[in-house]
Design a protein around this motif. Structure first.
Motif, mmCIF file in Angstrom:
data_model
loop_
_atom_site.group_PDB
_atom_site.id
_atom_site.type_symbol
_atom_site.label_atom_id
_atom_site.label_comp_id
_atom_site.label_asym_id
_atom_site.label_seq_id
_atom_site.Cartn_x
_atom_site.Cartn_y
_atom_site.Cartn_z
ATOM 1 N N HIS A 53 -13.574 -17.073 4.221
ATOM 2 C CA HIS A 53 -13.528 -15.775 3.541
ATOM 3 C C HIS A 53 -13.658 -14.627 4.534
ATOM 4 N N ALA A 54 -13.028 -13.525 4.189
ATOM 5 C CA ALA A 54 -13.022 -12.334 5.039
ATOM 6 C C ALA A 54 -14.406 -11.709 5.106
ATOM 7 N N SER A 55 -14.834 -11.391 6.326
ATOM 8 C CA SER A 55 -16.095 -10.676 6.509
ATOM 9 C C SER A 55 -15.852 -9.166 6.377
ATOM 10 N N ALA A 56 -16.936 -8.401 6.534
ATOM 11 C CA ALA A 56 -16.868 -6.965 6.258
ATOM 12 C C ALA A 56 -15.795 -6.259 7.078
ATOM 13 N N GLY A 57 -15.676 -6.602 8.357
ATOM 14 C CA GLY A 57 -14.678 -5.951 9.196
ATOM 15 C C GLY A 57 -13.266 -6.165 8.691
ATOM 16 N N GLU A 58 -12.976 -7.375 8.220
ATOM 17 C CA GLU A 58 -11.643 -7.682 7.691
ATOM 18 C C GLU A 58 -11.380 -6.945 6.375
ATOM 19 N N LEU A 59 -12.411 -6.868 5.533
ATOM 20 C CA LEU A 59 -12.244 -6.161 4.259
ATOM 21 C C LEU A 59 -11.975 -4.672 4.498
ATOM 22 N N ILE A 60 -12.715 -4.075 5.429
ATOM 23 C CA ILE A 60 -12.481 -2.662 5.756
ATOM 24 C C ILE A 60 -11.059 -2.470 6.265
ATOM 25 N N TYR A 61 -10.626 -3.373 7.113
ATOM 26 C CA TYR A 61 -9.259 -3.330 7.644
ATOM 27 C C TYR A 61 -8.248 -3.303 6.502
ATOM 28 N N GLY A 103 0.814 -1.209 0.000
ATOM 29 C CA GLY A 103 0.000 0.000 0.000
ATOM 30 C C GLY A 103 0.849 1.260 0.000
ATOM 31 N N GLU A 104 1.926 1.245 0.775
ATOM 32 C CA GLU A 104 2.819 2.401 0.790
ATOM 33 C C GLU A 104 3.514 2.587 -0.551
ATOM 34 N N GLU A 105 3.829 1.471 -1.201
ATOM 35 C CA GLU A 105 4.442 1.545 -2.531
ATOM 36 C C GLU A 105 3.445 2.069 -3.557
ATOM 37 N N GLY A 106 2.160 1.716 -3.353
ATOM 38 C CA GLY A 106 1.098 2.164 -4.249
ATOM 39 C C GLY A 106 0.422 1.013 -4.971
ATOM 40 N N VAL A 107 -0.817 0.739 -4.610
ATOM 41 C CA VAL A 107 -1.620 -0.283 -5.286
ATOM 42 C C VAL A 107 -2.625 0.439 -6.174
ATOM 43 N N ASP A 108 -2.489 0.233 -7.466
ATOM 44 C CA ASP A 108 -3.349 0.932 -8.424
ATOM 45 C C ASP A 108 -4.705 0.257 -8.585
ATOM 46 N N LEU A 109 -4.755 -1.071 -8.405
ATOM 47 C CA LEU A 109 -6.018 -1.790 -8.494
ATOM 48 C C LEU A 109 -6.004 -2.918 -7.468
ATOM 49 N N PHE A 110 -6.996 -2.902 -6.588
ATOM 50 C CA PHE A 110 -7.125 -3.900 -5.535
ATOM 51 C C PHE A 110 -8.285 -4.814 -5.899
ATOM 52 N N MET A 111 -7.986 -6.073 -6.228
ATOM 53 C CA MET A 111 -9.006 -7.052 -6.588
ATOM 54 C C MET A 111 -9.231 -7.930 -5.354
ATOM 55 N N THR A 112 -10.414 -7.783 -4.731
ATOM 56 C CA THR A 112 -10.632 -8.332 -3.389
ATOM 57 C C THR A 112 -11.762 -9.367 -3.359
ATOM 58 N N ASP A 113 -11.549 -10.395 -2.565
ATOM 59 C CA ASP A 113 -12.519 -11.459 -2.306
ATOM 60 C C ASP A 113 -13.795 -10.866 -1.703
ATOM 61 N N SER A 114 -14.946 -11.169 -2.314
ATOM 62 C CA SER A 114 -16.212 -10.540 -1.906
ATOM 63 C C SER A 114 -17.178 -11.487 -1.206
ATOM 64 N N PRO A 168 -14.068 -5.472 -6.910
ATOM 65 C CA PRO A 168 -14.472 -6.658 -6.158
ATOM 66 C C PRO A 168 -14.548 -7.882 -7.074
ATOM 67 N N VAL A 169 -14.084 -9.021 -6.576
ATOM 68 C CA VAL A 169 -14.123 -10.275 -7.344
ATOM 69 C C VAL A 169 -14.641 -11.379 -6.431
ATOM 70 N N HIS A 170 -14.871 -12.520 -7.019
ATOM 71 C CA HIS A 170 -15.287 -13.728 -6.314
ATOM 72 C C HIS A 170 -16.564 -13.499 -5.515
ATOM 73 N N GLY A 171 -17.710 -13.569 -6.197
ATOM 74 C CA GLY A 171 -18.966 -13.448 -5.480
ATOM 75 C C GLY A 171 -20.128 -13.203 -6.414
ATOM 76 N N GLU A 172 -21.329 -13.445 -5.886
ATOM 77 C CA GLU A 172 -22.533 -13.088 -6.613
ATOM 78 C C GLU A 172 -22.672 -11.568 -6.620
ATOM 79 N N VAL A 173 -23.639 -11.083 -7.383
ATOM 80 C CA VAL A 173 -23.814 -9.632 -7.521
ATOM 81 C C VAL A 173 -23.965 -8.965 -6.152
ATOM 82 N N ARG A 174 -24.756 -9.560 -5.267
ATOM 83 C CA ARG A 174 -24.977 -8.958 -3.946
ATOM 84 C C ARG A 174 -23.672 -8.851 -3.163
ATOM 85 N N HIS A 175 -22.786 -9.844 -3.332
ATOM 86 C CA HIS A 175 -21.503 -9.803 -2.631
ATOM 87 C C HIS A 175 -20.607 -8.699 -3.199
#
Length: 570
Positions: A386-394, A204-215, A406-413
């Motif tokens: 899988h990470a819940s909302a608190g972990e994703l925010i972290y 993150g300090e180096e710079g992440v241009d795109l974060f693709m995260t488990d949903s 966001p990746v890996h999930g149905e539309v609602r996720h």
């Protein structure tokens, strides 16, 4: 960007284009071919400087409305004529929804390098051996960096429901992508291997241009329960069981199998693995030291019949109600292991969306046989990987990405995950909500939708790959739900008069053939009338039969069966 702050990008958002424009120099293109809008068949293709990097290549398991289908693959058509440009396939971990489609990809080009951790590669190599494919592999570990063509990949340890899972940071001349794979932040994991948040922070300090995260768990508040909390529950179940215990889990859930082995040893029970994939995967895990089998606990499944019921634990596949898996066959009475009154069955997994009906059928079948069934609905016998909302925010706060996908999930996720990113300060216009086949370009620090590519469902049906169409599945549904009616008619070629029939036969319509006596004259009358008006083409006459028969079945039987008319001249 659409007027709604968080919405799925459409063709209008991409400037009305369907196919994306030619890729400009200095731009990184990301095309998800699976895993967006579904839980499974995860696959993403990254492209820069004419080279392609694939992250994961998994399968999706069929639902009830896809009868006869064994597996669903990503659509490889986008890369089919560019396989020579693929520098590698990076596999984040060994679950089927991330590695299951690799054999089908390697059929197209067997020498594509596979990159992954020790356990992940061992699992895919065992699978490929069954397909008679010897892959080229590159083993990596957390903290390691590898140059794969124009992609500089760094691998990061993440905690999941299978050991040796990795996130991957992909550095390119257009920017850095951090793909989490599947992960959670269990702080007391069974194997002591936690998600490397220090590496996330450094990136993150180096710079992440795109974060693709488990949903997958983005809708779930708080933090995911630790795996260790399952052990006391299993201990209580084992302590109360009077006869055999059957535990069903994913065939790759090494942590859960370890807990079962340890609990069985504590209660002086023997454990046998049931199901080919369970035997194969746990053999691999044990050989590599990821699974520690207590002395004298493991026995061959053929030996359990000679043991007292109170000393037996069967570790089985089929926790998702898969029709051909061991547990489903036990529930149907179609397995050599006969479930009886007093047996205890533990479904040590959560429900994958879409599998609910299949799982409940298995539960009902087992309970009908007299078994006591313990599942996630009545006991804490499983925790998510899988990470819940608190972990994703972290993670969003640590990484501070410029763009999020966001990746890996149905539309609602996906939508829930996107909302979390916005809450942490990511501008809504920098959050890409996309479907499979959406083309996203990363350029000058911004991710933008630029078009779409064809990205359908590819069905595996027995030995057939891609031959089954949506129309075929619709026909199968009609046959299963409504049955079929055949109408056979023979015409005299010289006079056009009916000489045989109409003969009507039905299957699956829940009626005797005699019920069709009333419609036979109507079919004959309609044919005679059509022939009198000059219709002699067999296809035209078959359509006449289909219309009359369909109208009658709908009004009289209240059914819409498949109608197969056969009109021939002789």
């Amino acid at each position: 960007m659409s007027s709604t702050p968080l919405s799925f990008r459409s063709l209008d958002d991409a400037g009305g284009r369907d196919r994306p424009p030619a890729l400009k120099k200095g731009t990184l293109r990301i095309v998800p071919l699976g895993g967006l809008g579904e839980v499974g068949r995860n696959m993403a293709v990254l492209e820069i400087d004419g080279k392609l990097l694939i992250i994961d290549c998994g399968v999706l398991f069929p639902e009830d409305n896809q009868p006869g289908v064994d597996l669903i693959l990503p659509d490889f058509s986008y890369i089919a004529d560019r396989l020579d440009d693929v520098v590698a396939v990076v596999l984040t971990h060994g679950h089927e929804d991330h590695i299951g489609a690799v054999p089908y990809l390697l059929r197209l080009r067997p020498d594509i390098p596979l990159v992954g951790s020790t356990l992940t590669l061992a699992m895919i190599e065992a699978k490929l051996k069954e397909h008679r494919i010897a892959p080229y592999t590159l083993q990596v570990a957390e903290g390691q960096r590898e140059r794969l063509g124009p992609f500089d990949c760094e691998f990061v340890a993440v905690n999941h429901s299978i050991p040796d899972a990795l996130a991957v940071a992909v550095r390119t001349s257009a920017g850095t992508v951090l793909h989490t794979g599947d992960f959670k932040m269990d702080q007391l994991p069974l194997d002591g291997r936690i998600t490397d948040l220090r590496a996330f922070a450094r990136l993150g300090e180096e710079g992440v241009d795109l974060f693709m995260t488990d949903s997958t768990n983005a809708e779930v508040p708080g933090f995911t329960t630790a795996e260790r909390e399952i052990t006391p529950v299993l201990d209580a179940v084992f302590g109360g069981a009077q006869r055999r215990i059957i535990v069903a889990s994913f065939a790759s859930h090494v942590h859960r199998v370890q807990q079962v082995l340890d609990t069985a040893a504590a209660h002086r029970r023997k454990v046998a693995f049931v199901g080919r994939s369970m035997v194969r995967n746990m053999g691999v895990a044990a050989d590599l030291g990821y699974l520690h089998v207590p002395d004298g606990v493991l026995v061959d499944a053929r030996e359990v019949d000679r043991l007292p019921d109170a000393k037996v634990v069967l570790m089985s596949t089929g926790s998702q109600g898969e029709p051909m898996a061991a547990l489903s066959r036990m529930a149907n009475g179609d397995h050599r292991i006969v479930v009886g009154r007093g047996d205890t069955v533990v479904l040590a997994s959560s429900l994958i969306p879409g599998n609910e009906n299949a799982v409940y059928r298995v539960i009902n079948g087992l309970m009908r046989l007299g078994a006591d069934v313990v599942h996630s609905g009545n006991a804490k016998v499983h925790v998510s990987g899988h990470a819940s909302a608190g972990e994703l925010i972290y993670c969003y706060n640590i990484v501070e990405p410029k763009n999020v996908m966001p990746v890996h999930g149905e539309v609602r996720h996906l939508v829930a995950n996107a909302a979390l990113a916005v809450k942490t300060g990511v501008p809504p216009e920098r959050v890409v909500l996309a479907d499979d086949g959406t083309v996203v370009d990363l350029r000058d620090g911004k991710a933008s939708v630029v078009g779409t590519v064809p990205c359908g469902l590819v069905y595996v049906d027995g030995s057939s790959v891609g031959s089954v169409t949506e129309a075929d599945l619709k026909d199968r549904q009609i046959l299963g739900d409504e049955g079929f009616v055949s109408v056979f008619v023979v015409l005299d070629p010289s006079t056009g008069k009916i000489v045989v029939g109409p003969e009507i036969h039905a299957r699956g319509v829940a009626e005797e053939d005699s019920v069709f006596d009333a419609v036979q004259p109507k079919v004959a009358e309609a044919l005679t009338d059509a022939i009198g008006k000059g219709a002699r083409d067999s296809q035209q006459l078959q359509q006449v039969v289909r219309r009359v028969m369909g109208r009658w079945a709908g009004t009289t039987l209240k059914r819409r069966p498949m109608i197969i008319p056969v009109v021939i001249e002789t």
